[in-house]
Design a protein around this motif. Structure first.
Motif, PDB file in Angstrom:
ATOM      1  N   LEU A  19      47.661 121.773 129.580  1.00 25.09           N
ATOM      2  CA  LEU A  19      47.589 121.533 128.142  1.00 25.09           C
ATOM      3  C   LEU A  19      48.578 122.432 127.397  1.00 25.09           C
ATOM      4  O   LEU A  19      49.254 121.993 126.459  1.00 25.09           O
ATOM      5  CB  LEU A  19      46.168 121.777 127.644  1.00 25.09           C
ATOM      6  N   ALA A  20      48.664 123.687 127.821  1.00 25.70           N
ATOM      7  CA  ALA A  20      49.573 124.622 127.155  1.00 25.70           C
ATOM      8  C   ALA A  20      51.031 124.251 127.397  1.00 25.70           C
ATOM      9  O   ALA A  20      51.863 124.328 126.486  1.00 25.70           O
ATOM     10  CB  ALA A  20      49.287 126.043 127.636  1.00 25.70           C
ATOM     11  N   ILE A  69      42.515 114.868 135.493  1.00 28.64           N
ATOM     12  CA  ILE A  69      42.814 115.185 134.093  1.00 28.64           C
ATOM     13  C   ILE A  69      44.306 115.423 133.903  1.00 28.64           C
ATOM     14  O   ILE A  69      44.922 114.910 132.963  1.00 28.64           O
ATOM     15  CB  ILE A  69      42.004 116.412 133.643  1.00 28.64           C
ATOM     16  N   ILE A  70      44.906 116.183 134.806  1.00 30.31           N
ATOM     17  CA  ILE A  70      46.333 116.484 134.662  1.00 30.31           C
ATOM     18  C   ILE A  70      47.173 115.220 134.841  1.00 30.31           C
ATOM     19  O   ILE A  70      48.163 115.015 134.128  1.00 30.31           O
ATOM     20  CB  ILE A  70      46.739 117.591 135.651  1.00 30.31           C
ATOM     21  N   ASP A  71      46.785 114.361 135.758  1.00 34.66           N
ATOM     22  CA  ASP A  71      47.503 113.087 135.912  1.00 34.66           C
ATOM     23  C   ASP A  71      47.362 112.244 134.646  1.00 34.66           C
ATOM     24  O   ASP A  71      48.343 111.630 134.192  1.00 34.66           O
ATOM     25  CB  ASP A  71      46.950 112.325 137.123  1.00 34.66           C
ATOM     26  N   ASP A  74      49.628 113.655 132.086  1.00 30.74           N
ATOM     27  CA  ASP A  74      51.014 113.331 132.419  1.00 30.74           C
ATOM     28  C   ASP A  74      51.369 111.900 132.020  1.00 30.74           C
ATOM     29  O   ASP A  74      52.496 111.614 131.614  1.00 30.74           O
ATOM     30  CB  ASP A  74      51.243 113.519 133.925  1.00 30.74           C
ATOM     31  N   GLN A  75      50.411 110.994 132.165  1.00 26.50           N
ATOM     32  CA  GLN A  75      50.663 109.607 131.794  1.00 26.50           C
ATOM     33  C   GLN A  75      50.724 109.428 130.281  1.00 26.50           C
ATOM     34  O   GLN A  75      51.559 108.675 129.764  1.00 26.50           O
ATOM     35  CB  GLN A  75      49.566 108.703 132.373  1.00 26.50           C
ATOM     36  N   LYS A  76      49.846 110.127 129.570  1.00 27.52           N
ATOM     37  CA  LYS A  76      49.766 109.954 128.120  1.00 27.52           C
ATOM     38  C   LYS A  76      50.786 110.809 127.379  1.00 27.52           C
ATOM     39  O   LYS A  76      51.317 110.402 126.341  1.00 27.52           O
ATOM     40  CB  LYS A  76      48.357 110.279 127.634  1.00 27.52           C
ATOM     41  N   TYR A  77      51.044 111.991 127.914  1.00 29.37           N
ATOM     42  CA  TYR A  77      51.978 112.935 127.274  1.00 29.37           C
ATOM     43  C   TYR A  77      52.982 113.379 128.341  1.00 29.37           C
ATOM     44  O   TYR A  77      52.842 114.442 128.940  1.00 29.37           O
ATOM     45  CB  TYR A  77      51.228 114.142 126.719  1.00 29.37           C
ATOM     46  N   PRO A  78      53.995 112.559 128.619  1.00 32.80           N
ATOM     47  CA  PRO A  78      54.826 112.774 129.809  1.00 32.80           C
ATOM     48  C   PRO A  78      55.812 113.932 129.741  1.00 32.80           C
ATOM     49  O   PRO A  78      56.472 114.204 130.744  1.00 32.80           O
ATOM     50  CB  PRO A  78      55.563 111.444 129.954  1.00 32.80           C
ATOM     51  N   GLU A  79      55.919 114.602 128.615  1.00 32.63           N
ATOM     52  CA  GLU A  79      56.863 115.723 128.527  1.00 32.63           C
ATOM     53  C   GLU A  79      56.139 117.026 128.254  1.00 32.63           C
ATOM     54  O   GLU A  79      55.352 117.087 127.306  1.00 32.63           O
ATOM     55  CB  GLU A  79      57.901 115.452 127.441  1.00 32.63           C
ATOM     56  N   PRO A  80      56.393 118.051 129.043  1.00 29.77           N
ATOM     57  CA  PRO A  80      57.147 118.000 130.296  1.00 29.77           C
ATOM     58  C   PRO A  80      56.306 117.400 131.412  1.00 29.77           C
ATOM     59  O   PRO A  80      55.095 117.627 131.477  1.00 29.77           O
ATOM     60  CB  PRO A  80      57.441 119.480 130.569  1.00 29.77           C
ATOM     61  N   ARG A  81      56.953 116.658 132.275  1.00 33.09           N
ATOM     62  CA  ARG A  81      56.228 116.002 133.360  1.00 33.09           C
ATOM     63  C   ARG A  81      55.883 117.023 134.441  1.00 33.09           C
ATOM     64  O   ARG A  81      56.729 117.807 134.868  1.00 33.09           O
ATOM     65  CB  ARG A  81      57.060 114.868 133.955  1.00 33.09           C
ATOM     66  N   LEU A  82      54.622 117.005 134.874  1.00 38.15           N
ATOM     67  CA  LEU A  82      54.138 117.939 135.889  1.00 38.15           C
ATOM     68  C   LEU A  82      54.066 117.311 137.276  1.00 38.15           C
ATOM     69  O   LEU A  82      54.122 118.021 138.283  1.00 38.15           O
ATOM     70  CB  LEU A  82      52.773 118.486 135.483  1.00 38.15           C
ATOM     71  N   ILE A  83      53.910 116.005 137.329  1.00 34.40           N
ATOM     72  CA  ILE A  83      53.932 115.275 138.602  1.00 34.40           C
ATOM     73  C   ILE A  83      55.217 114.442 138.594  1.00 34.40           C
ATOM     74  O   ILE A  83      55.302 113.431 137.899  1.00 34.40           O
ATOM     75  CB  ILE A  83      52.697 114.382 138.766  1.00 34.40           C
TER      76      ILE A  83
END
Length: 213
Positions: A19-20, A69-71, A74-83
């Motif tokens: 989230l951060a 949750i992290i996936d 990543d799908q909803k807020y893709p920047e910065p992408r973690l996966i």
């Protein structure tokens, strides 16, 4: 958004980092797993059926399990992408993340340690030996994966990924339990680099509103 979280839960810690990193505002709703608040009927029925933390509430959508949750984030807020999207890098990131989330964490989390105490009646020395054995097994594997990737300063290059999001809380827990991590030079280098990043720093247990020493 709201995050049901416990300050010392490594799975909650993962989601706080994500989230951060994404700069997403949220309200923390503390769930004290030490006194069993995660098992309360209302929490299980209305927040997280798995009776665990973390749990994310985003509007009408509720989701448990840190990696899910992290996936979702990543799908909803893709920047910065973690996966990562690139196939081989994505596979490498998930490989290291799964080693932590599936091999190390489950055998050393609070409910397992309490079961060792309450049901199997192990001694404090035996419980410590259990914890340190599985940390050593897992960290050796992580170190080999990092050696193979030969990247840096993060696990897989110049940007943090899910692998770093998983690794930092795991090392923090191991250090809290007085595990000797000196052999895992690459892992510690990633950890020390990460704590200089504002997002990783803000997610630390001692920065949380429910923190207790």
């Amino acid at each position: 958004m709201q995050l049901h979280s416990f300050f010392n839960s490594s799975t909650s810690y993962r989601v706080r980092i994500a989230l951060a990193l994404k700069g997403l505002a949220y309200d923390t709703l503390p769930v004290n797993i030490r006194v069993g608040e995660h098992r309360a009927d209302d929490y299980v029925a209305n927040v997280n059926p798995s009776a665990s933390v973390p749990a994310l509430i985003d509007g009408d959508f509720r989701l448990g399990q840190s990696l899910a949750i992290i996936d979702y984030l990543d799908q909803k807020y893709p920047e910065p992408r973690l996966i990562p999207l690139e196939r081989e890098l994505r596979a490498r990131v998930l490989e290291l993340s799964a080693l932590i989330a599936c091999d190390i964490h489950p055998v050393n989390n609070l409910r397992v340690l309490r079961y060792l105490d309450a049901e199997l009646k192990v001694t404090p020395q035996q419980k410590t030996a259990w914890y340190r054995h599985w940390i050593a097994e897992g960290m050796a594997g992580i170190e080999r994966l990092l050696e193979r990737s030969n990247a840096g300063p993060w696990c897989f290059g110049a940007q943090p990924t899910l692998a770093d999001v998983c690794l930092v809380p795991q090392i923090a827990n191991a250090l809290r339990m007085d595990c000797d991590l000196r052999a895992y030079r690459r892992s510690l280098a990633v950890y020390e680099h990460a704590l200089k990043h504002p997002a990783f720093d803000a997610a630390q247990p001692q920065r949380q509103p429910d923190y207790t020493a």
